[in-house]
Write a protein that holds these residues in place. Structure first.
Motif, short mmCIF file in Angstrom:
data_model
loop_
_atom_site.label_atom_id
_atom_site.label_comp_id
_atom_site.label_asym_id
_atom_site.label_seq_id
_atom_site.Cartn_x
_atom_site.Cartn_y
_atom_site.Cartn_z
N ALA B 121 -5.17 -7.16 5.73
CA ALA B 121 -6.14 -6.08 5.53
C ALA B 121 -6.13 -5.77 4.03
O ALA B 121 -5.10 -5.95 3.37
N PRO B 122 -7.23 -5.31 3.47
CA PRO B 122 -8.46 -4.87 4.12
C PRO B 122 -9.48 -5.95 4.46
O PRO B 122 -10.65 -5.63 4.69
N GLU B 127 -8.40 -11.81 0.36
CA GLU B 127 -7.17 -11.93 1.16
C GLU B 127 -7.30 -12.91 2.29
O GLU B 127 -6.44 -12.98 3.15
N PRO B 152 -1.04 -4.10 4.59
CA PRO B 152 -0.80 -2.81 5.27
C PRO B 152 -0.75 -2.92 6.78
O PRO B 152 -0.42 -1.94 7.46
N GLN B 153 -1.05 -4.08 7.31
CA GLN B 153 -0.91 -4.27 8.77
C GLN B 153 0.56 -4.43 9.17
O GLN B 153 0.90 -4.26 10.34
N PHE B 456 -0.06 -1.16 -1.01
CA PHE B 456 -1.51 -1.02 -0.82
C PHE B 456 -1.89 0.39 -0.38
O PHE B 456 -2.91 0.94 -0.79
#
Lengths: 402, 468
Positions: B121-122, B127, B152-153, B456
């Motif tokens: 993510a995002p 990414e 951030p996952q 992040f």
């Protein structure tokens, strides 16, 4: 034939009834005649000719209503020939009503309804104004038989995904919508001029402007997808400017502006199990539905993935884990969506006069232990069969007999 | 929000060198000591166990994944190892005592099909590092070289009780590259997450995806083209392996030229790397089994395997596990025959089912997905036990990545990957409240000091609250 099928009396007896419109009733019955609920209570006389469904130890609720998806409109996501939810080449597709794209023979329908989902909003996708969403019961040989209400609302996209259709900026999305709304009203005032070609060029086709008029007069809702807080605020601003009956959908950062949404009296359609951050909603989180409900927002829950629509009850259970009360969550998959979609006079609760969409569960509908025992749609008991149950039967013992 | 399911798949495998950490004593030995490359350590793990005082969790229901469910039981772990599990366990005086009244304890959950870090993510193109979609055979790429530890996952998955993942390349390619087997902990580098001693996986993919991606780019454009593509690659690898094995006997003369693509495949042929095969249809899985027989390797797990219930007997006989969803179906033609009893039917046939996520949302609730699959089986009359369903998300995926002797159960000597749940993990209402990874408190739902956040998130995302 239809009338014959409906002309029967069914009594679901002795279960715990969750009418949603009122407190639960232990050891109660639901009496159904000709597709409608005629009585609910602990002391309902059961006519001798009634077909009885013994629900002792079971839970009885209204059929669940999925707040959004493409049931009937998408059969196999990756096969374009089976997708009918989106129209191309028209960024303002307000006149595109999805109803005639619905396939009553879709395999998704039995797969979904035997898990207790009896009604679903079928929603167009894509574009800036996607088209008209309709409410369908998950039973019927024809589209006409399935339709509950058409249209429920005109769908507009104010999320990141709509920017391209408006030139690349959120500001342009809002201005484009304003322009179209103003043109629709102008077109309405000067239809004669328009037909004489005595008007300036309009920002959308006449048929799409026509389709927006019920929205601009508050008779049909605008269902606006927005996730970022500022986009939600833009939707609220537009609704105020044009006095729209707004339904927010998505609303991933709605929890951040829950008070403003509640103050505007705007309901939301929200997916509880949604917390993967993207730039469209970095504030996305599981608590969203619960925080909004607590702030007084009318919340309906949705499972946006068409083929997973049957997981609406898992969504609801998780909404409870992350802040809704159990009663709120049940309401958010029954009576609240019925109210939001304008059909609460017929749907969403177990009350005399309402359409008999009823589910008998082995227990708490949100728990994994629970199975569906009976599903009734418009008073007709639905066989608990789908393509998947047929596959299971075929392969339960190997090798299969073909 | 995003659906990666069309793109995903593959594992890679190779033996990793043991890192500088204190564990594990029981690192699996490679099936063969010969390797194609020189003996110097390559891309080593730098994982080090985080220090933590001994912990005793008591008065909880202990689900061991070894057949036992102990009411009012205790688990003691120290220095990253489980010391004792049982009805009565004495705690050392320096132990932190956790009152588990009303709570449940399980092994840390393992997801053998994740794209965390490689599809971070995002979710922007920047990414999107999971598919090296430039050639249908890219056995030379390694997922760890794409993996972004600041995804951030990752903290979201940790909060769901996940302690180990296999991060896989996507499924665009016939052979997508090597997987990364990772401890799911906050870290600055992927090396700090690499599970010491884990076998790499090799991601392979059947069916629609390679056809779709390469059909107009030189092929393969058919399923028979897919098969020919695997075979051509393994034929080269066989020759490569022969050259290196011959040279390794005496090290005479110049070593053969290295080829990273064949090197990965040769490791599969040697049994050092485990094939993790995205494959939906039953008939295609049977084809892949023939392919494996032709070249003398084992397919460790068929991933997604939506139709595996149709050939559950064959898969059980073959000793190939199946890594499946509880109920995904319908998103493409090869996924049309999904049934909710897939895992249960494989269990009934004597197979080794695994519930995998392939999804940053699903990885946060593997326990719920296993619950759905278990109860769907039970309701259809297939007698799945709670222990079996727990194994679907613990020791079975551990087996698929070759770590079942180290993690996946609550037994003395095993790595202290332990999850404390607010209630029965098979209830929709239960959440992980504490997650211990190698004995270290990686997550505590009631203590913000133990709720890791990635770089992040800082200044971008609102701080986690009680709702998370």
């Amino acid at each position: 034939m239809i009338a014959l099928l409906l002309a029967q009396t069914i009594a679901i007896t002795g279960g715990t009834v969750y009418p949603v419109s009122g407190p639960k009733l232990a050891n109660a019955s639901v009496l159904i005649r000709d597709g409608r609920i005629v009585a609910v209570g602990t002391n309902v006389p059961i006519p001798p000719d009634a077909t009885r469904i013994d629900a002792a130890g079971k839970w009885i609720t209204p059929g669940l209503i999925d707040g959004a998806g493409q049931i009937g409109l998408v059969e196999i996501s990756a096969v374009p020939g089976t997708r009918d939810a989106s129209v191309q080449g028209d960024t303002i597709a307000a006149s595109f009503n999805v109803a005639e794209g619905i396939n009553p023979a879709s395999t998704v329908i039995p797969v979904t309804r035997i898990e207790g989902i009896t009604t679903a909003l079928a929603v167009p996708t894509g574009n800036l104004v996607s088209g008209q969403a309709v409410l369908i019961d998950l039973d019927g040989a024809t589209i006409e038989q399935m339709l509950v209400k058409s249209p429920v609302g005109v769908v507009a996209d104010l999320s990141e995904s709509a920017k391209d259709a408006a030139g690349g900026s959120r500001a342009a999305v809002a201005e484009r919508l304003r322009g179209v709304f103003r043109d629709a009203l102008e077109y309405e005032r000067r239809k004669t001029d328009f037909s004489r070609a005595q008007m300036q060029a309009l920002s959308a086709s006449a048929r799409d402007l026509d389709a927006l008029l019920p929205v601009l007069h508050g008779r049909v809702a605008l269902i606006a997808y927005a996730n970022r807080r500022s986009d939600i605020e833009t939707a609220l601003r537009l609704a105020k400017e044009f006095k729209l009956k707004l339904i927010l959908a998505g609303a991933a950062e709605g929890w951040e502006v829950a008070a403003a949404i509640a103050a505007a009296g705007v309901p939301v359609l929200v997916e509880p199990l949604s917390n993967i951050p993207g730039y469209d909603a970095l504030g996305i989180r599981y608590g969203n539905a619960g925080i909004m409900a607590k702030a007084g927002v009318k919340v309906a829950l949705l499972e946006p993935d068409t083929h997973k629509s049957r997981n609406l009850r898992q969504q609801a259970g998780n909404a409870v884990s992350y802040g809704m009360t159990w009663d709120q969550a049940l309401r958010a998959v029954t009576l609240s969506p019925a109210e939001i979609f304008g059909v609460a006079d017929r749907y969403g609760s177990l009350e005399p006069g309402k359409v008999a969409n009823v589910v008998v569960w082995s227990g708490d509908p949100f728990e994994f232990t629970t199975g569906v025992e009976h599903v009734l749609i418009r008073g007709k008991e639905i066989p608990l069969k789908s393509r998947q149950t047929e596959l299971l039967e075929r392969y339960k013992k190997l090798p299969p007999s073909y | 929000m995003r659906s990666l399911s069309f793109l995903l798949l593959a594992l890679t495998g190779a033996c990793a060198s043991a890192g500088g950490g204190t564990r594990p004593a029981q690192a699996p030995a490679p099936a063969s000591t010969e390797t194609t490359s020189v003996a110097r350590p390559q891309y080593p793990s730098t994982y080090v166990r985080h220090p933590n005082p001994p912990v005793l969790i008591r008065n909880a229901t202990i689900m061991t994944a070894t057949g036992q469910e102990i009411p009012n039981g205790s688990v003691l772990f120290k220095d990253g190892r489980i010391v004792a599990v049982g009805a009565k366990v004495d705690a050392p005086s320096d132990a932190v005592v956790v009152d588990g009244t009303g709570k449940y304890v399980t092994p840390g959950l393992i997801d053998d099909h994740s794209h965390l870090g490689v599809y971070a993510a995002p979710g922007t193109d920047a990414e999107s590092d999971g598919n090296e979609a430039t050639n249908p055979v890219t056995a030379e790429v390694w997922a760890e070289h794409s993996f972004w530890p600041q995804d951030p996952q990752i903290p979201l998955a940790i909060a769901g009780g996940i302690t180990t993942i296999q991060a896989l390349p996507g499924s665009a390619n016939l052979i997508g590259g090597r997987s990364a087997i990772l401890k799911l902990i906050p870290a600055r580098t992927v090396q700090e997450m690499k599970f010491p001693g884990a076998h790499y996986g090799l991601k392979m993919a059947c069916g629609e995806n390679p056809k779709r991606v390469y059909g107009r780019r030189g092929g393969p454009s058919t399923r028979m083209g897919n098969m020919a593509g695997y075979r051509a690659a393994f034929i080269l690898a066989e020759a490569y392996r022969r050259r290196w094995d011959a040279w390794n006997k005496d090290h005479k003369g110049d070593p053969p030229e290295r080829n990273l693509r064949s090197e990965s495949l040769a490791e599969v042929l040697r049994g050092n790397m485990y094939v993790q095969n995205h494959c939906y249809r039953a008939d295609e899985m049977a084809q892949m089994i023939d392919l494996a027989h032709e070249f003398g390797f084992k397919i460790r797990s068929f991933h997604h395997a939506v139709e595996s219930y149709k050939i559950a007997d064959l898969l059980a006989k073959e000793g190939t596990s199946v890594s499946v969803w509880a109920d995904w179906w319908g998103f493409k033609e090869e996924a049309m025959d999904g049934v909710q009893q897939n895992a249960a039917l494989n269990q009934q046939a004597g197979g080794r089912p695994i519930i995998h996520s392939d999804d940053p949302g699903g990885i946060q609730r593997l326990n719920q997905e296993a619950a759905k699959a278990m109860y769907a089986g039970q309701r259809a009359g297939i007698p799945i036990t709670r222990d079996q369903a727990l194994r679907w998300i613990t020791v079975n995926p551990a087996w698929a990545v070759g770590l079942d002797s180290i993690v996946g159960t609550l037994e003395p000597g095993k790595m202290a990957d332990v999850v404390v749940w607010s209630g029965d993990p098979f209830s929709v209402y239960s959440k992980a409240v504490q997650v211990y990874n190698d004995g270290w408190l990686a997550y505590d739902r009631s203590d913000p000091a133990h709720q890791p956040r990635t770089d992040f998130e800082l200044g971008e995302m609102p701080a986690p609250g009680s709702d998370r």
